[in-house]
Design an enzyme around this catalytic site. Structure first.
Site, PDB file in Angstrom:
ATOM      1  N   CYS A   1      37.919  50.622  43.882  1.00 42.56           N
ATOM      2  CA  CYS A   1      38.082  51.046  42.956  1.00 42.56           C
ATOM      3  C   CYS A   1      37.913  52.165  43.088  1.00 42.56           C
ATOM      4  O   CYS A   1      38.075  53.773  42.813  1.00 42.56           O
ATOM      5  CB  CYS A   1      36.621  50.333  42.290  1.00 42.56           C
ATOM      6  SG  CYS A   1      35.237  49.688  43.567  1.00 42.56           S
TER       7      CYS A   1
HETATM    8  N1  NAP Z   1      34.663  43.887  40.997  1.00 41.78           N
HETATM    9  C1  NAP Z   1      35.575  45.093  40.907  1.00 41.78           C
HETATM   10  O1  NAP Z   1      34.868  45.991  40.682  1.00 41.78           O
HETATM   11  C2  NAP Z   1      36.304  45.092  41.865  1.00 41.78           C
HETATM   12  C3  NAP Z   1      37.232  46.019  41.814  1.00 41.78           C
HETATM   13  C4  NAP Z   1      38.277  46.231  42.743  1.00 41.78           C
HETATM   14  C5  NAP Z   1      38.262  45.716  43.570  1.00 41.78           C
HETATM   15  N2  NAP Z   1      37.957  44.573  43.971  1.00 41.78           N
HETATM   16  C6  NAP Z   1      38.063  43.025  44.669  1.00 41.78           C
HETATM   17  O2  NAP Z   1      38.735  43.065  44.361  1.00 41.78           O
HETATM   18  C7  NAP Z   1      38.603  40.933  44.819  1.00 41.78           C
HETATM   19  C8  NAP Z   1      37.273  40.357  43.274  1.00 41.78           C
HETATM   20  O3  NAP Z   1      36.516  40.915  43.155  1.00 41.78           O
HETATM   21  P1  NAP Z   1      35.645  40.323  42.513  1.00 41.78           P
HETATM   22  O4  NAP Z   1      34.116  41.276  41.828  1.00 41.78           O
HETATM   23  O5  NAP Z   1      36.061  39.506  40.896  1.00 41.78           O
HETATM   24  O6  NAP Z   1      34.495  38.750  43.106  1.00 41.78           O
HETATM   25  P2  NAP Z   1      33.479  38.226  41.947  1.00 41.78           P
HETATM   26  O7  NAP Z   1      33.847  38.094  40.813  1.00 41.78           O
HETATM   27  O8  NAP Z   1      32.387  37.841  43.721  1.00 41.78           O
HETATM   28  O9  NAP Z   1      34.551  36.471  42.023  1.00 41.78           O
HETATM   29  C9  NAP Z   1      35.128  36.177  42.670  1.00 41.78           C
HETATM   30  C10 NAP Z   1      36.059  34.706  42.484  1.00 41.78           C
HETATM   31  O10 NAP Z   1      37.194  33.959  44.053  1.00 41.78           O
HETATM   32  C11 NAP Z   1      36.988  32.873  43.713  1.00 41.78           C
HETATM   33  N3  NAP Z   1      36.719  32.539  45.387  1.00 41.78           N
HETATM   34  C12 NAP Z   1      35.314  32.976  45.825  1.00 41.78           C
HETATM   35  N4  NAP Z   1      35.593  32.212  47.382  1.00 41.78           N
HETATM   36  C13 NAP Z   1      36.515  31.692  47.483  1.00 41.78           C
HETATM   37  C14 NAP Z   1      37.461  30.769  48.369  1.00 41.78           C
HETATM   38  N5  NAP Z   1      36.907  30.381  49.881  1.00 41.78           N
HETATM   39  N6  NAP Z   1      38.722  29.737  47.921  1.00 41.78           N
HETATM   40  C15 NAP Z   1      38.890  29.873  46.295  1.00 41.78           C
HETATM   41  N7  NAP Z   1      38.794  31.055  45.686  1.00 41.78           N
HETATM   42  C16 NAP Z   1      37.340  31.441  45.925  1.00 41.78           C
HETATM   43  C17 NAP Z   1      35.270  32.650  42.735  1.00 41.78           C
HETATM   44  O11 NAP Z   1      35.917  31.393  42.219  1.00 41.78           O
HETATM   45  P3  NAP Z   1      34.752  29.939  42.045  1.00 41.78           P
HETATM   46  O12 NAP Z   1      33.646  31.138  42.989  1.00 41.78           O
HETATM   47  O13 NAP Z   1      33.874  30.020  40.210  1.00 41.78           O
HETATM   48  O14 NAP Z   1      34.702  29.368  42.539  1.00 41.78           O
HETATM   49  C18 NAP Z   1      35.917  33.844  41.810  1.00 41.78           C
HETATM   50  O15 NAP Z   1      36.838  33.596  40.981  1.00 41.78           O
HETATM   51  C19 NAP Z   1      37.969  41.591  45.868  1.00 41.78           C
HETATM   52  O16 NAP Z   1      38.438  40.692  47.158  1.00 41.78           O
HETATM   53  C20 NAP Z   1      36.900  43.117  45.378  1.00 41.78           C
HETATM   54  O17 NAP Z   1      36.517  43.383  47.330  1.00 41.78           O
HETATM   55  C21 NAP Z   1      36.496  43.966  43.055  1.00 41.78           C
END
Ligand code: NAP
Length: 362
Positions: free
Chosen positions: A166
């Site tokens: 982002c």
């Molecule tokens: N948030 C932002 O604004 C943003 C922007 C750009 C990029 N990103 C990137 O996009 C990715 C996702 O971000 P997010 O903010 O959506 O993260 P998040 O809210 O922490 O969600 C992570 C997801 O991954 C799952 N998960 C976690 N560990 C896992 C594992 N070992 N095996 C399988 N599933 C697993 C979790 O599922 P459960 O907990 O339900 O099992 C949850 O659905 C990250 O790499 C982040 O750096 C985020």
């Protein structure tokens, strides 16, 4: 990795079938945003959603607002099963987790947009310095950095996109026209960045608690934030030599939204109106970049829920600095919206499909 057939031949819509999509990590903020965006995408059918902690529950049991919109059951991440149900994968897993899982989907013929940082850097050495040793270094050369405004043609031909972070999205869209136009020195660039709390993800953490973030603004990870090498990679490529920047992120007590104020030293005197014209020319064919008129400055509210990046500019005669303000929604242009834009390009769909949303106003 690159498939030379036209994208539309590989993944429709020529054969009248919908693209079958799976979202890994659908219970996180970016996964949830993908469900929101893809639910009314006319060429996509969401076939599978994964979660480890909520597996077995229906999606609306976890997110009641999605009743009647997406009623799929959340399932654990099993690549063999999922690759039979879907042929296009969005990985919304944390960095370091994604690189262990994405190769299995590529081997099974799926195309992947990875939203984590695992396929954004081209150098495994740099990845190792900022994260840990890469588990699939051979894929780093193949993966395309998914900023359509820079790499559109390569995105169309690849099977693996490393979707930009982002902060890098807002920073690069602010800086690239200046760097490529040789208007500023590549040395001494400063990106002062602010993000809403959803940027930290949905997993509970002390620093994201309401009482920690409400009514307060905090700078964090001074000199060490992991988005720094990604911004430097793309600026270095644009200017043809190594660029180092100062990047300072801040947490702002709001759900979503991200604003970067970038400062760069001008190599010659310019007028603000000429800067604005340069940016307008640079982005004239871009469907999701808007350049503001002189004297007006974007704010996160104007892009909330949209895939747009809004940019405002000024030249500070007293300090010889060019100032660029760039606003995005971290979950849309900063993550899931850009991921859909990349999917559209990879599949030969019109680039704006599913993304023509107006801003969510109060
Ligand atoms: N948030 C932002 O604004 C943003 C922007 C750009 C990029 N990103 C990137 O996009 C990715 C996702 O971000 P997010 O903010 O959506 O993260 P998040 O809210 O922490 O969600 C992570 C997801 O991954 C799952 N998960 C976690 N560990 C896992 C594992 N070992 N095996 C399988 N599933 C697993 C979790 O599922 P459960 O907990 O339900 O099992 C949850 O659905 C990250 O790499 C982040 O750096 C985020």
């Amino acid at each position: 990795m690159a498939d030379t057939r036209p994208a539309a031949v590989i993944n429709g819509p020529n054969d009248n079938t919908m693209l079958k999509v799976c979202i890994l990590g659908a219970t996180g903020y970016t996964g949830l945003e993908l469900v929101r965006l893809l639910s009314d995408h006319p060429q996509v059918e969401i076939k599978a959603l994964t979660s480890e902690k909520q597996a077995g529950k229906n999606f609306p049991e976890v997110f009641p607002g999605f009743q009647g919109i997406c009623d799929l059951k959340l399932q654990p991440l099993q690549s063999t099963k999922l690759a039979k149900e879907a042929n296009f994968i969005f990985s919304c897993l944390p960095h370091k987790e994604s690189m262990a899982i994405v190769p299995a989907f590529l081997e099974k013929g799926c195309r992947v947009v990875d939203l984590s940082a695992d396929f954004r850097l081209h150098s495994s050495k740099t990845y190792g310095e900022w994260y840990e040793p890469h588990k699939a270094p051979e894929l780093l050369k193949e993966a395309v950095y998914g900023l359509p405004e820079v790499h559109r043609e390569a995105i169309k031909k690849t099977s693996l996109v490393g979707n930009p972070g982002c902060y890098p999205t807002a920073s690069l869209l602010a800086l690239l026209p200046l760097i490529q136009g040789r208007l500023v020195s590549p040395d001494g660039i400063v990106c002062d960045a602010k993000s809403g709390i959803s940027g930290a993800g949905r997993s509970p953490a002390l620093e994201s608690l309401f009482c920690e973030v409400n009514d307060s603004v905090t700078a964090y990870k001074l000199t060490t934030h992991r988005h720094t090498p990604e911004i430097e990679q793309e600026l270095s490529k644009a200017v043809g030599r190594e660029v180092k920047i100062t990047f300072t992120p801040h947490l702002i007590p709001m759900d979503r939204g991200l604003l970067v104020t970038a400062y760069a030293h001008a190599l010659r005197k310019v007028e603000t109106k000429d800067l604005i014209q340069l940016f307008k020319n640079h982005y004239k064919k871009e469907p999701f970049v808007v350049i503001y008129p002189e004297g007006t400055i974007p704010s996160t509210k104007s892009v909330r829920g949209t895939n747009f990046c809004h940019i405002g500019l000024a030249f500070n005669e007293r300090t010889n600095q060019i100032i660029v303000v760039s606003a995005i929604d971290n979950l849309v242009k900063g993550a899931s919206g850009q991921a859909v834009q990349n999917m559209n390009l990879m599949c030969g769909f019109p680039e704006k499909t599913g993304l023509e949303k107006s801003p969510l106003q109060p």
